[in-house]
Design an enzyme around this catalytic site. Structure first.
Site: not given
Length: 274
Positions: A32, A56, A83, A134, A148, A152, A183
């Site tokens: 997804t 979403d 994820n 995480s 952020y 987490k 990434t």
């Protein structure tokens, strides 16, 4: 035995990489993302092994609907890889209310909605494994990533609690805590606050300099084998650090915490009152 794996945020980064690895070895994947165009070539290659679905994670009702769609299509969900998420860069003071709320909405509440949607399925099965992505910044902090970090830290508490609530039902939980990897997490996927307050320039300069060291960033493809090993393990760990930066940073941080705890032991105990 082949597994049925539900992956959120599967169109790029870790999600895409792990989805392809699972498909390659014969597992079935419900992949997804908000944009599933990037999954078309996997659909062409693996056919009915993959079920690409637009999702979403901020939309709770949609999360529940998609989860039921996956169960109807594949019959079960053995593993959830939660994820979906993104990074918000900038000082805490310069973060707007909207940026703060959106960061928590996706990284924390999105993870909560997906977990809540999958838990009834796994309870009915009497088995399942929730793998939450995480960060090592859910265990320590870096400047310029305050919201952020906070998202987490919240996710860590959430998934650890779910694990304690569901262990007797045959449901396992694991927190994946990567350091930075090459990434697009820190690139196209990231959001940046304004940076007008000059007092923070030294902090920004130090942060940017640290990111220029190529050794700071792990190689995403190196995570495939550890993730597959985690999925296949009958007794998976509650937490798994990914990357040498994460390992050394958290090891040092926890040793310091333990030292502080011991140094203030008598004060802590006396505060109990009896």
């Amino acid at each position: 035995m082949n597994k049925i794996v539900f992956i959120t945020g599967a169109s790029k980064g870790f999600g895409r990489l792990w989805a392809e690895a699972l498909l390659k070895r014969g597992d079935k994947v419900a992949a997804t993302a908000r944009n599933i165009a990037a999954l078309e070539n996997l659909k062409d290659k693996y056919g009915d092994q993959i079920l690409p679905i637009i999702l979403d994670v901020n939309n709770r009702a949609e999360v529940f609907e998609v989860t039921q769609q996956i169960v109807k299509h594949f019959g079960r969900i053995d593993v959830l890889i939660n994820n979906a998420g993104y990074g918000l860069f900038g000082t805490t003071e310069e973060t707007t209310e909207q940026q703060a709320r959106e960061q928590m909405e996706t990284n924390f509440f999105g993870s909560l909605w997906v977990a809540q949607a999958v838990l009834p399925v796994m309870r009915k099965q009497g088995s399942g494994h929730i793998i939450q992505i995480s960060s090592f910044l859910g265990l320590t902090t870096l400047p310029l990533l305050g919201l952020y970090n906070a998202s987490k830290f919240a996710v860590e508490g959430l998934i650890e609690t779910i694990g304690s609530e569901t262990a007797h039902l045959g449901i396992k939980t694991s927190l994946i805590e990567p350091n930075g990897f090459a990434t697009d997490w820190a690139g196209a996927s990231a959001v940046q606050t304004t940076s007008d307050i000059e007092d923070y320039n030294p902090v920004r300069a130090a942060f940017n300099e640290s990111g220029e060291n190529p050794d700071t960033w792990g190689k995403p493809e190196a995570t495939v084998k550890p993730i597959l090993e985690l999925i296949d393990n009958q007794n998976p760990p509650q937490r798994l650090l990914l990357g040498k930066i994460a390992y050394h940073t958290i090891n040092e941080a926890y040793l310091k915490r333990l030292t502080d705890i011991q140094e203030w032991k008598e004060v802590s105990i006396s505060a109990h009152g009896h």
